[in-house]
Scaffold this motif. Structure first.
Motif, mmCIF file in Angstrom:
data_model
loop_
_atom_site.group_PDB
_atom_site.id
_atom_site.type_symbol
_atom_site.label_atom_id
_atom_site.label_comp_id
_atom_site.label_asym_id
_atom_site.label_seq_id
_atom_site.Cartn_x
_atom_site.Cartn_y
_atom_site.Cartn_z
ATOM 1 N N TYR A 174 32.109 13.477 -47.721
ATOM 2 C CA TYR A 174 31.769 13.936 -49.069
ATOM 3 C C TYR A 174 32.132 15.406 -49.278
ATOM 4 O O TYR A 174 32.310 15.850 -50.420
ATOM 5 N N ILE A 197 38.913 15.367 -52.296
ATOM 6 C CA ILE A 197 39.454 14.037 -52.596
ATOM 7 C C ILE A 197 40.882 14.143 -53.104
ATOM 8 O O ILE A 197 41.763 13.371 -52.694
ATOM 9 N N VAL A 216 39.936 5.849 -55.637
ATOM 10 C CA VAL A 216 38.611 5.843 -55.036
ATOM 11 C C VAL A 216 37.971 4.483 -55.344
ATOM 12 O O VAL A 216 37.855 4.101 -56.508
ATOM 13 N N GLU A 262 34.955 3.333 -53.502
ATOM 14 C CA GLU A 262 33.528 3.207 -53.165
ATOM 15 C C GLU A 262 32.967 4.559 -52.731
ATOM 16 O O GLU A 262 33.630 5.321 -52.004
ATOM 17 N N LEU A 263 31.752 4.844 -53.178
ATOM 18 C CA LEU A 263 30.978 5.968 -52.661
ATOM 19 C C LEU A 263 29.999 5.384 -51.647
ATOM 20 O O LEU A 263 28.879 5.012 -51.986
ATOM 21 N N SER A 313 30.740 7.964 -46.421
ATOM 22 C CA SER A 313 32.092 8.400 -46.762
ATOM 23 C C SER A 313 32.448 8.041 -48.190
ATOM 24 O O SER A 313 31.816 7.185 -48.816
ATOM 25 N N VAL A 314 33.476 8.735 -48.669
ATOM 26 C CA VAL A 314 34.127 8.350 -49.925
ATOM 27 C C VAL A 314 35.334 7.516 -49.537
ATOM 28 O O VAL A 314 36.235 7.995 -48.835
ATOM 29 N N ASN A 315 35.375 6.272 -49.963
ATOM 30 C CA ASN A 315 36.430 5.357 -49.535
ATOM 31 C C ASN A 315 37.582 5.341 -50.528
ATOM 32 O O ASN A 315 37.376 5.140 -51.739
#
Length: 285
Positions: free
Chosen positions: A189, A193, A222, A224-225, A229-231
């Motif tokens: 996070y 990004i 992006v 998924e949050l 992690s940010v996926n």
């Protein structure tokens, strides 16, 4: 009981006469059997030569060759039995009754045969295709009348009955010629990004084997949050031949480039809160 030698001799003479009368039919049946197998072998060779000269599908070739072979053997059996003196009408009745009994006993085999016919007609896959079916992934080695043989990634041979294969889901990875790769990348996070997306997208666009027009351009979004992690989902197209080499290269090189720019790929983590009796609390990870 009084033993009558004359009666025994009479029975022996009658039995001998019947054997002599039956001998020509027996020899004729044996000769027919030998010549018939030779003819079948010659026909099978001619069929194979015919298919070798033509550019037919291997699945169709194998199926038709097996069908011709078994049909000729059944026909030979009928001719030999008839040669032994069994009447055609009686033979048909016996075959009908035997066919019913065998059909009831071999329902699974008949279902596999019907499945083989369906596979041949509907053509969900062919020899050489990479498929996923019945929990097995592999390259189709052979499609016969009753079963299909796959060679797995580990070079094991898997035999799948056609009945089950034709009545369940099949994923054919080869038929379209190209595949879309969708890799999931998790970043922390605290990481940038936008920078991570630029790094991975630039890496993909540098690869000569990545397909562009008329296929959609490579993209990263992006998805998924997640908890830790940010996926990000990295998507691009490639041919079947280039798919896996490209997939593995992007994974390895992508990790190196993200780390060089300070992008963190986090381990799964969880916040833990511990309370003691005095009401104070401790928070850790």
């Amino acid at each position: 009981m009084q033993f009558d030698i004359n009666q025994v001799e009479d029975y022996a003479n009658k039995f001998g006469e019947k054997i002599i009368d039956f001998l020509p039919s027996l020899l004729g049946a044996i000769l027919t059997l030998v010549v018939g197998f030779w003819i079948i072998r010659v026909i099978n060779k001619l069929v194979k030569k015919f298919f070798d000269k033509k550019d037919y599908d291997l699945t169709l070739e194998k199926f038709i060759a097996d069908l011709i072979n078994w049909s000729l053997k059944i026909l030979l059996f009928v001719v030999v039995i008839t040669q032994l003196g069994v009447e055609s009408s009686s033979l048909i009745a016996v075959i009908g009754a035997a066919g019913l009994a065998i059909g009831l006993a071999l329902q699974g085999s008949l279902a596999n045969f019907a499945g083989g016919v369906l596979i041949l007609l509907l053509r969900p896959f062919k020899v050489g295709d990479w498929i996923s079916a019945q929990g097995v992934d592999g390259s189709v080695k052979e499609i016969s009348i009753f079963n299909t043989r796959l060679i797995t990634f580990g070079n094991q041979e898997a035999v799948i009955p056609n009945g089950k294969l034709s009545n369940d889901n099949i994923i054919n990875y080869t038929s379209q010629g190209v595949r879309r790769n969708a890799q999931t990348w998790g970043i922390s996070y605290d990481s940038d990004i936008k920078l991570a997306k630029e790094i991975l997208l630039k890496l993909v666009n540098e690869q000569e084997t990545v397909l562009h027009d008329p296929h959609p351009e490579p993209m990263i979004v992006v998805t998924e949050l997640a908890d830790s992690s940010v996926n990000l989902s990295l998507r691009f197209w490639a041919t079947n031949d280039d798919y896996w080499a490209l997939h593995w290269h992007i994974l390895e090189e992508g990790k190196h480039r993200l780390e060089e720019q300070g992008i963190v790929i986090p381990f799964p983590q969880r916040d833990v809160h511990v309370f003691n009796e005095s009401g104070a609390s401790f928070t850790g990870k």
